[in-house]
Design a protein around this motif. Structure first.
Motif, PDB file in Angstrom:
ATOM      1  N   LEU A 281      52.710  44.591  35.420  1.00  0.00           N
ATOM      2  CA  LEU A 281      51.559  44.854  36.286  1.00  0.00           C
ATOM      3  C   LEU A 281      50.568  43.693  36.228  1.00  0.00           C
ATOM      4  O   LEU A 281      50.325  43.117  35.168  1.00  0.00           O
ATOM      5  CB  LEU A 281      50.852  46.131  35.843  1.00  0.00           C
ATOM      6  CG  LEU A 281      51.556  47.466  36.101  1.00  0.00           C
ATOM      7  CD1 LEU A 281      50.742  48.594  35.486  1.00  0.00           C
ATOM      8  CD2 LEU A 281      51.740  47.691  37.594  1.00  0.00           C
ATOM      9  N   THR A 282      49.978  43.364  37.345  1.00  0.00           N
ATOM     10  CA  THR A 282      48.913  42.360  37.364  1.00  0.00           C
ATOM     11  C   THR A 282      47.628  42.984  36.831  1.00  0.00           C
ATOM     12  O   THR A 282      47.472  44.220  36.825  1.00  0.00           O
ATOM     13  CB  THR A 282      48.661  41.859  38.794  1.00  0.00           C
ATOM     14  OG1 THR A 282      48.145  42.941  39.574  1.00  0.00           O
ATOM     15  CG2 THR A 282      49.940  41.323  39.428  1.00  0.00           C
ATOM     16  N   PRO A 283      46.667  42.160  36.388  1.00  0.00           N
ATOM     17  CA  PRO A 283      45.381  42.722  35.965  1.00  0.00           C
ATOM     18  C   PRO A 283      44.726  43.566  37.053  1.00  0.00           C
ATOM     19  O   PRO A 283      44.153  44.623  36.761  1.00  0.00           O
ATOM     20  CB  PRO A 283      44.555  41.473  35.642  1.00  0.00           C
ATOM     21  CG  PRO A 283      45.569  40.462  35.210  1.00  0.00           C
ATOM     22  CD  PRO A 283      46.758  40.709  36.094  1.00  0.00           C
ATOM     23  N   ASP A 284      44.804  43.119  38.299  1.00  0.00           N
ATOM     24  CA  ASP A 284      44.213  43.902  39.394  1.00  0.00           C
ATOM     25  C   ASP A 284      44.916  45.246  39.561  1.00  0.00           C
ATOM     26  O   ASP A 284      44.276  46.267  39.835  1.00  0.00           O
ATOM     27  CB  ASP A 284      44.275  43.119  40.709  1.00  0.00           C
ATOM     28  CG  ASP A 284      43.289  41.957  40.742  1.00  0.00           C
ATOM     29  OD1 ASP A 284      42.348  41.958  39.922  1.00  0.00           O
ATOM     30  OD2 ASP A 284      43.474  41.059  41.585  1.00  0.00           O
ATOM     31  N   ALA A 285      46.238  45.243  39.388  1.00  0.00           N
ATOM     32  CA  ALA A 285      46.985  46.490  39.522  1.00  0.00           C
ATOM     33  C   ALA A 285      46.644  47.461  38.397  1.00  0.00           C
ATOM     34  O   ALA A 285      46.579  48.682  38.608  1.00  0.00           O
ATOM     35  CB  ALA A 285      48.485  46.206  39.540  1.00  0.00           C
ATOM     36  N   ILE A 286      46.403  46.931  37.203  1.00  0.00           N
ATOM     37  CA  ILE A 286      46.004  47.792  36.092  1.00  0.00           C
ATOM     38  C   ILE A 286      44.642  48.414  36.387  1.00  0.00           C
ATOM     39  O   ILE A 286      44.427  49.618  36.186  1.00  0.00           O
ATOM     40  CB  ILE A 286      45.965  46.982  34.776  1.00  0.00           C
ATOM     41  CG1 ILE A 286      47.380  46.540  34.388  1.00  0.00           C
ATOM     42  CG2 ILE A 286      45.344  47.804  33.648  1.00  0.00           C
ATOM     43  CD1 ILE A 286      47.424  45.597  33.196  1.00  0.00           C
ATOM     44  N   SER A 287      43.714  47.605  36.889  1.00  0.00           N
ATOM     45  CA  SER A 287      42.377  48.113  37.211  1.00  0.00           C
ATOM     46  C   SER A 287      42.419  49.144  38.328  1.00  0.00           C
ATOM     47  O   SER A 287      41.642  50.101  38.333  1.00  0.00           O
ATOM     48  CB  SER A 287      41.451  46.954  37.615  1.00  0.00           C
ATOM     49  OG  SER A 287      41.250  46.071  36.541  1.00  0.00           O
ATOM     50  N   ALA A 288      43.332  48.933  39.284  1.00  0.00           N
ATOM     51  CA  ALA A 288      43.399  49.829  40.445  1.00  0.00           C
ATOM     52  C   ALA A 288      44.161  51.119  40.157  1.00  0.00           C
ATOM     53  O   ALA A 288      44.055  52.082  40.921  1.00  0.00           O
ATOM     54  CB  ALA A 288      44.054  49.095  41.618  1.00  0.00           C
ATOM     55  N   HIS A 289      44.913  51.159  39.072  1.00  0.00           N
ATOM     56  CA  HIS A 289      45.687  52.358  38.750  1.00  0.00           C
ATOM     57  C   HIS A 289      44.739  53.524  38.509  1.00  0.00           C
ATOM     58  O   HIS A 289      43.715  53.381  37.819  1.00  0.00           O
ATOM     59  CB  HIS A 289      46.547  52.105  37.510  1.00  0.00           C
ATOM     60  CG  HIS A 289      47.595  53.135  37.284  1.00  0.00           C
ATOM     61  ND1 HIS A 289      47.322  54.396  36.773  1.00  0.00           N
ATOM     62  CD2 HIS A 289      48.943  53.120  37.502  1.00  0.00           C
ATOM     63  CE1 HIS A 289      48.437  55.094  36.676  1.00  0.00           C
ATOM     64  NE2 HIS A 289      49.433  54.335  37.117  1.00  0.00           N
ATOM     65  N   PRO A 290      45.020  54.699  39.053  1.00  0.00           N
ATOM     66  CA  PRO A 290      44.063  55.814  38.980  1.00  0.00           C
ATOM     67  C   PRO A 290      43.813  56.362  37.578  1.00  0.00           C
ATOM     68  O   PRO A 290      42.750  56.930  37.328  1.00  0.00           O
ATOM     69  CB  PRO A 290      44.693  56.884  39.888  1.00  0.00           C
ATOM     70  CG  PRO A 290      46.148  56.534  39.947  1.00  0.00           C
ATOM     71  CD  PRO A 290      46.207  55.040  39.862  1.00  0.00           C
ATOM     72  N   THR A 291      44.765  56.199  36.661  1.00  0.00           N
ATOM     73  CA  THR A 291      44.591  56.823  35.340  1.00  0.00           C
ATOM     74  C   THR A 291      44.850  55.896  34.161  1.00  0.00           C
ATOM     75  O   THR A 291      44.523  56.251  33.025  1.00  0.00           O
ATOM     76  CB  THR A 291      45.537  58.031  35.201  1.00  0.00           C
ATOM     77  OG1 THR A 291      46.904  57.583  35.305  1.00  0.00           O
ATOM     78  CG2 THR A 291      45.244  59.082  36.264  1.00  0.00           C
ATOM     79  N   LEU A 292      45.427  54.723  34.391  1.00  0.00           N
ATOM     80  CA  LEU A 292      45.915  53.913  33.288  1.00  0.00           C
ATOM     81  C   LEU A 292      44.800  53.441  32.350  1.00  0.00           C
ATOM     82  O   LEU A 292      44.925  53.534  31.120  1.00  0.00           O
ATOM     83  CB  LEU A 292      46.696  52.709  33.817  1.00  0.00           C
ATOM     84  CG  LEU A 292      47.394  51.835  32.762  1.00  0.00           C
ATOM     85  CD1 LEU A 292      48.318  52.664  31.893  1.00  0.00           C
ATOM     86  CD2 LEU A 292      48.154  50.698  33.438  1.00  0.00           C
ATOM     87  N   LEU A 293      43.709  52.923  32.892  1.00  0.00           N
ATOM     88  CA  LEU A 293      42.636  52.415  32.039  1.00  0.00           C
ATOM     89  C   LEU A 293      42.047  53.507  31.149  1.00  0.00           C
ATOM     90  O   LEU A 293      41.794  53.290  29.962  1.00  0.00           O
ATOM     91  CB  LEU A 293      41.533  51.773  32.885  1.00  0.00           C
ATOM     92  CG  LEU A 293      41.814  50.376  33.436  1.00  0.00           C
ATOM     93  CD1 LEU A 293      40.650  49.893  34.299  1.00  0.00           C
ATOM     94  CD2 LEU A 293      42.064  49.390  32.311  1.00  0.00           C
ATOM     95  N   SER A 294      41.835  54.680  31.711  1.00  0.00           N
ATOM     96  CA  SER A 294      41.259  55.769  30.917  1.00  0.00           C
ATOM     97  C   SER A 294      42.239  56.245  29.849  1.00  0.00           C
ATOM     98  O   SER A 294      41.837  56.562  28.725  1.00  0.00           O
ATOM     99  CB  SER A 294      40.845  56.930  31.827  1.00  0.00           C
ATOM    100  OG  SER A 294      41.964  57.450  32.533  1.00  0.00           O
ATOM    101  N   ARG A 295      43.530  56.272  30.169  1.00  0.00           N
ATOM    102  CA  ARG A 295      44.526  56.664  29.171  1.00  0.00           C
ATOM    103  C   ARG A 295      44.583  55.647  28.031  1.00  0.00           C
ATOM    104  O   ARG A 295      44.632  56.016  26.852  1.00  0.00           O
ATOM    105  CB  ARG A 295      45.912  56.794  29.810  1.00  0.00           C
ATOM    106  CG  ARG A 295      46.094  58.000  30.716  1.00  0.00           C
ATOM    107  CD  ARG A 295      47.543  58.146  31.130  1.00  0.00           C
ATOM    108  NE  ARG A 295      48.388  58.601  30.008  1.00  0.00           N
ATOM    109  CZ  ARG A 295      49.713  58.661  30.066  1.00  0.00           C
ATOM    110  NH1 ARG A 295      50.350  58.272  31.174  1.00  0.00           N
ATOM    111  NH2 ARG A 295      50.405  59.083  29.017  1.00  0.00           N
ATOM    112  N   LEU A 296      44.586  54.365  28.389  1.00  0.00           N
ATOM    113  CA  LEU A 296      44.641  53.327  27.370  1.00  0.00           C
ATOM    114  C   LEU A 296      43.392  53.356  26.487  1.00  0.00           C
ATOM    115  O   LEU A 296      43.471  53.156  25.271  1.00  0.00           O
ATOM    116  CB  LEU A 296      44.800  51.954  28.020  1.00  0.00           C
ATOM    117  CG  LEU A 296      46.170  51.672  28.652  1.00  0.00           C
ATOM    118  CD1 LEU A 296      46.136  50.366  29.433  1.00  0.00           C
ATOM    119  CD2 LEU A 296      47.256  51.624  27.584  1.00  0.00           C
ATOM    120  N   ASP A 297      42.241  53.610  27.085  1.00  0.00           N
ATOM    121  CA  ASP A 297      41.016  53.662  26.289  1.00  0.00           C
ATOM    122  C   ASP A 297      41.040  54.860  25.345  1.00  0.00           C
ATOM    123  O   ASP A 297      40.591  54.761  24.198  1.00  0.00           O
ATOM    124  CB  ASP A 297      39.787  53.740  27.196  1.00  0.00           C
ATOM    125  CG  ASP A 297      38.490  53.589  26.413  1.00  0.00           C
ATOM    126  OD1 ASP A 297      38.333  52.556  25.743  1.00  0.00           O
ATOM    127  OD2 ASP A 297      37.652  54.505  26.462  1.00  0.00           O
TER     128      ASP A 297
END
Length: 401
Positions: free
Chosen positions: A245-261
């Protein structure tokens, strides 16, 4: 109408302007000697420690003003930050307080939209600029001005660890030109070799601070390891995402950032970095997705193939997807790859390394080779990576009180 209102001494607009001027009295800007360096794929403002207040508690307002934080717009236009974590940094260098060090180096990570001033971890990329800064500003005395290379022993005060920085010098200053290139930075420059000596346990005192090779958080297997910085490695496939995944795609993912945090904060508690998830620092532990290139599609940015890299890595830094890979994450990853049963070892199991000198990581901007050396007793002796660095400017830096 506006002109008449402003000319009227009883005008509400003029009254409001006078009140604002009274609430914010005019003041001169403050200034200090400083320099600005690129180190690896990051940039930071550098200070000599002697130019800052003796009490570190007094540094915070200065550093926020210099970088331009907090900025609700996320751009840091009123300072030297760049609106992303890799550009919101300060390095402070002074005489060594460690018997095995030549200089002390303190790394400070500044929040972009918040007022965080974080001393909890080191920055591997900016570590590559510390040796050159020490030579350029005579904090490290060259034993012979005719030398063509030098090694500076850096005591990182954040971790208490020693980093040996080796690089070429010209006429008593760090060389800037060379034929070495790193992915994520245009052009070539002089090579800086960084040897992180005995890097395990930088914040927790041990390489595997949870006591296990893998732990499970929210049903996801994770390896928590402390090498150069505390890090958490999870497999991309366990979160149902592609490894490239690109950094932009990670940021745009609806749940990934919150799950990783959520995973990162739970891991931080189990690693002993804080008592509650909410109290876990923003900068550590770092969290990184790993994947085998054979289990994911080809990278669209660099056209990476399974033959070019040993694994793919996508790291987060202070909540933001990193455009390359933090060097401390790469060092921890190289160590984790040698720990049987880890999430990292799992994705490279049974594969012959691309380069026998270490592990080749495919990140969002290209590839990175990093090596780890273990002792006969299984302890981690050192980890090595190669970067470039360059002085961009020097002079006086201003900030508003």
């Amino acid at each position: 109408m506006l002109r008449r209102n402003l000319c009227n001494p009883k005008s509400p607009l003029l009254t409001s302007f006078r009140r604002s001027m009274h609430a914010q009295p005019t003041q001169k800007q403050h200034a200090l000697p400083a320099a600005y360096y690129r180190g690896g794929t990051s940039r930071a403002v550098f200070f000599k420690q002697e130019d800052l207040p003796a009490n570190r508690a007094d540094w915070a307002p200065i550093l926020r003003g210099v970088i331009g934080s907090p900025d609700p717009y996320g751009r840091q236009l009123d300072g030297l930050g760049g609106g992303i974590s890799s550009l919101s940094k300060v390095c402070v260098v002074g005489p060594s307080t460690h018997p095995d060090g030549d200089v002390d180096y303190t790394f400070v990570s500044l929040g972009v939209k918040n007022s965080d001033v974080d001393y909890s971890g080191n920055c591997g990329n900016m570590s590559s600029a510390v040796g050159p800064f020490a030579v350029d500003y005579r904090l490290f005395a060259l034993p012979d001005n005719n030398l063509d290379s030098v090694s500076v022993r850096i005591h990182n005060t954040n971790s208490g660890k020693i980093i040996r920085s080796s690089f070429p010098v010209v006429d008593g200053e760090a060389a800037s030109t060379g034929d070495f290139a790193i992915d994520g930075v245009a052009g070539t420059a002089a090579r800086v070799q960084l040897d992180f000596i005995d890097p395990a346990g930088s914040a927790t005192g041990t390489m595997l601070p949870t006591g296990s090779v893998t732990d499970v958080f929210d049903g996801v297997a994770a390896t928590c390891i402390d090498v150069a910085n505390p890090c958490v490695f999870v497999r991309a496939q366990d979160l149902d995402v592609d490894g490239n995944l690109t950094p932009d795609a990670i940021s745009a993912h609806p749940t990934l950032l919150s799950r990783l945090d959520s995973l990162r904060r739970q891991a931080g508690v189990k690693m002993g970095l804080a008592e509650t998830p909410a109290a876990v620092p923003g900068s550590i532990p770092k969290i990184c997705l790993v994947a085998s290139p054979s289990q994911t599609s080809v990278s669209k940015e660099r056209n990476q193939t399974p033959a070019e890299v040993d694994l793919l890595a996508r790291a987060l830094s202070v909540g933001q997807p990193h455009k390359a890979v933090p060097i401390t994450v790469a060092l921890a990853l190289a160590a984790a790859a040698r720990v049987e049963g880890s999430t990292v070892a799992d994705v490279i199991a049974g594969k012959k390394p691309v380069d026998g000198a270490g592990i080749t990581i495919g990140h969002a901007s290209g590839n990175l080779l990093v090596g780890a050396e273990f002792k006969a007793d299984g302890g981690l002796a050192s980890a090595t990576v190669f970067r470039t660095a360059r002085r961009l400017f020097e002079g006086r830096i201003f900030w508003k009180p």
